[in-house]
Motif scaffolding. Structure first.
Motif, mmCIF file in Angstrom:
data_model
loop_
_atom_site.group_PDB
_atom_site.id
_atom_site.type_symbol
_atom_site.label_atom_id
_atom_site.label_comp_id
_atom_site.label_asym_id
_atom_site.label_seq_id
_atom_site.Cartn_x
_atom_site.Cartn_y
_atom_site.Cartn_z
ATOM 1 N N UNK A 82 0.854 -1.187 0.000
ATOM 2 C CA UNK A 82 0.000 0.000 0.000
ATOM 3 C C UNK A 82 0.887 1.233 0.000
ATOM 4 N N UNK A 83 0.576 2.179 -0.857
ATOM 5 C CA UNK A 83 1.372 3.410 -0.909
ATOM 6 C C UNK A 83 1.203 4.197 0.394
ATOM 7 N N UNK A 84 2.311 4.663 0.944
ATOM 8 C CA UNK A 84 2.290 5.432 2.183
ATOM 9 C C UNK A 84 3.363 6.504 2.090
ATOM 10 N N UNK A 85 3.531 7.268 3.163
ATOM 11 C CA UNK A 85 4.577 8.288 3.238
ATOM 12 C C UNK A 85 5.494 8.009 4.415
ATOM 13 N N UNK A 86 6.733 8.417 4.265
ATOM 14 C CA UNK A 86 7.668 8.347 5.384
ATOM 15 C C UNK A 86 7.283 9.429 6.385
ATOM 16 N N UNK A 87 6.942 9.022 7.606
ATOM 17 C CA UNK A 87 6.566 9.968 8.652
ATOM 18 C C UNK A 87 7.801 10.501 9.363
ATOM 19 N N UNK A 88 8.776 9.617 9.590
ATOM 20 C CA UNK A 88 9.995 10.008 10.293
ATOM 21 C C UNK A 88 11.116 9.083 9.881
ATOM 22 N N UNK A 89 12.333 9.582 10.000
ATOM 23 C CA UNK A 89 13.515 8.767 9.769
ATOM 24 C C UNK A 89 14.412 8.890 10.993
ATOM 25 N N UNK A 90 15.224 7.888 11.223
ATOM 26 C CA UNK A 90 16.125 7.903 12.377
ATOM 27 C C UNK A 90 17.499 7.405 11.992
ATOM 28 N N UNK A 91 18.521 7.980 12.591
ATOM 29 C CA UNK A 91 19.900 7.577 12.372
ATOM 30 C C UNK A 91 20.580 7.443 13.722
ATOM 31 N N UNK A 92 21.256 6.327 13.955
ATOM 32 C CA UNK A 92 21.887 6.070 15.235
ATOM 33 C C UNK A 92 23.368 5.744 15.049
ATOM 34 N N UNK A 93 24.301 6.543 15.589
ATOM 35 C CA UNK A 93 25.717 6.174 15.547
ATOM 36 C C UNK A 93 25.933 4.858 16.290
ATOM 37 N N UNK A 94 26.804 4.016 15.770
ATOM 38 C CA UNK A 94 27.077 2.738 16.413
ATOM 39 C C UNK A 94 28.571 2.605 16.685
ATOM 40 N N UNK A 95 28.935 1.908 17.737
ATOM 41 C CA UNK A 95 30.349 1.719 18.062
ATOM 42 C C UNK A 95 31.016 0.756 17.100
ATOM 43 N N UNK A 96 32.334 0.728 17.131
ATOM 44 C CA UNK A 96 33.082 -0.115 16.207
ATOM 45 C C UNK A 96 32.816 -1.597 16.432
ATOM 46 N N UNK A 97 32.400 -1.965 17.638
ATOM 47 C CA UNK A 97 32.150 -3.383 17.905
ATOM 48 C C UNK A 97 30.725 -3.795 17.561
ATOM 49 N N UNK A 98 29.928 -2.887 16.993
ATOM 50 C CA UNK A 98 28.551 -3.249 16.659
ATOM 51 C C UNK A 98 28.521 -4.363 15.611
ATOM 52 N N UNK A 99 27.579 -5.273 15.765
ATOM 53 C CA UNK A 99 27.420 -6.380 14.829
ATOM 54 C C UNK A 99 26.003 -6.380 14.259
ATOM 55 N N UNK A 100 25.889 -6.893 13.065
ATOM 56 C CA UNK A 100 24.590 -7.003 12.415
ATOM 57 C C UNK A 100 24.356 -8.447 12.001
ATOM 58 N N UNK A 101 23.104 -8.774 11.772
ATOM 59 C CA UNK A 101 22.741 -10.093 11.268
ATOM 60 C C UNK A 101 22.671 -10.031 9.747
ATOM 61 N N UNK A 102 23.362 -10.952 9.094
ATOM 62 C CA UNK A 102 23.273 -11.075 7.638
ATOM 63 C C UNK A 102 22.281 -12.200 7.350
#
Length: 282
Positions: A173-193
């Protein structure tokens, strides 16, 4: 404008952008306070070579130019560099637009959207309570978000842009972006691939929720995600400087990232006066 003039204009705009990002950081305390001494030592030569950024950091920290710097100074410089790298300024006519999470006490956060002009004057267009920046639960830089105009990198989205969300029946369904967020992360941050059998893949923080509420960090090979079997869901180091998220309009608060339906981590409320810029930052 000849080639030399174009290069001069480009370099001047870049240097100004560094100074304005530093002004915003000073107002918002956007920091990732972790022990990163080894990385600070490794990255310091690279940071020194970026003359405009290094000069801005030196001025902010009160460091005089020197032939050598102490480990403590290198760590402070590295942390400022990480924060500057995470804070994105988008040219918008004669001003720059920004949207980021800030904190004053590392316990609470505020999502701030606004503009900063060439003289460092900050105009806030909206500010909403959110999680503090020290809890990165968002998407990796470069994650492609489904929009009616085609996939768009998450860091390039801004409020008001058209996006696809899942309707109550699950259909796009077409919608609009209400808000965006950006968070600095430390060098040891990990993500799931996350890799699915149908070829879709995604990089996001372990605590980011799927549309059904499950967290990415709880997903294993063989699980079913968004109609496809999980081939792998491995933890990987992440050096993107920041993670990103968005809030779409509509009742489900969902969107497609890398082709996978996710839920937003952003929540809006109406508490005011949480982030007060000075009349002029410089």
């Amino acid at each position: 404008m000849d080639g030399r003039a174009r290069f001069a204009a480009r370099d001047g705009r870049r240097e100004q952008g560094v100074e304005l990002r530093q002004a915003l950081l000073e107002r918002g305390e956007l920091r990732a306070p972790v022990d990163e001494q080894v990385l600070a030592e490794e990255r310091f030569p690279e940071i020194e070579q970026d003359a405009p950024t290094f000069a801005a950091i030196q001025a902010h920290l009160g460091y005089a130019a020197a032939n050598a710097y102490t480990p403590t100074q290198k760590l402070a410089v590295y942390r400022d560099w990480k924060a500057l790298r995470a804070l994105q300024l988008d040219p918008a006519g004669d001003v720059y637009h920004f949207s980021a999470r800030f904190t004053h006490d590392e316990q609470t956060g505020v999502l701030v959207d606004g503009r900063i002009d060439a003289d460092g004057r900050i105009t806030i267009t909206s500010q909403e309570d959110t999680e503090p920046p020290m809890c990165p639960i968002c998407l990796a830089r470069g994650t492609r978000i489904a929009t009616p105009e085609g996939p768009v990198a998450v860091e390039e989205l801004h409020a008001g842009m058209a996006i696809w969300t899942a309707g109550a029946d699950g259909a796009p369904t077409r919608a609009e972006v209400v808000a965006v967020g950006m968070t600095p992360v430390p060098a040891w941050h990990r993500v799931v691939h996350l890799v699915l059998a149908d070829g879709r893949s995604l990089l996001a923080s372990p605590s980011h929720p799927l549309a059904d509420g499950r967290l990415l960090g709880a997903i294993s090979a063989g699980d079913l995600v968004d109609g496809s079997t999980v081939v792998s869901a491995e933890s990987e180091p992440y050096d993107g400087g920041a993670t990103f998220d968005l809030l779409p309009s509509g009742p489900t608060r969902t969107y497609w990232a890398g082709g996978v339906l996710l839920a937003s981590t952003l929540h809006l409320s109406s508490r005011a006066d949480r982030w007060e810029p000075a009349a002029a930052a410089r």
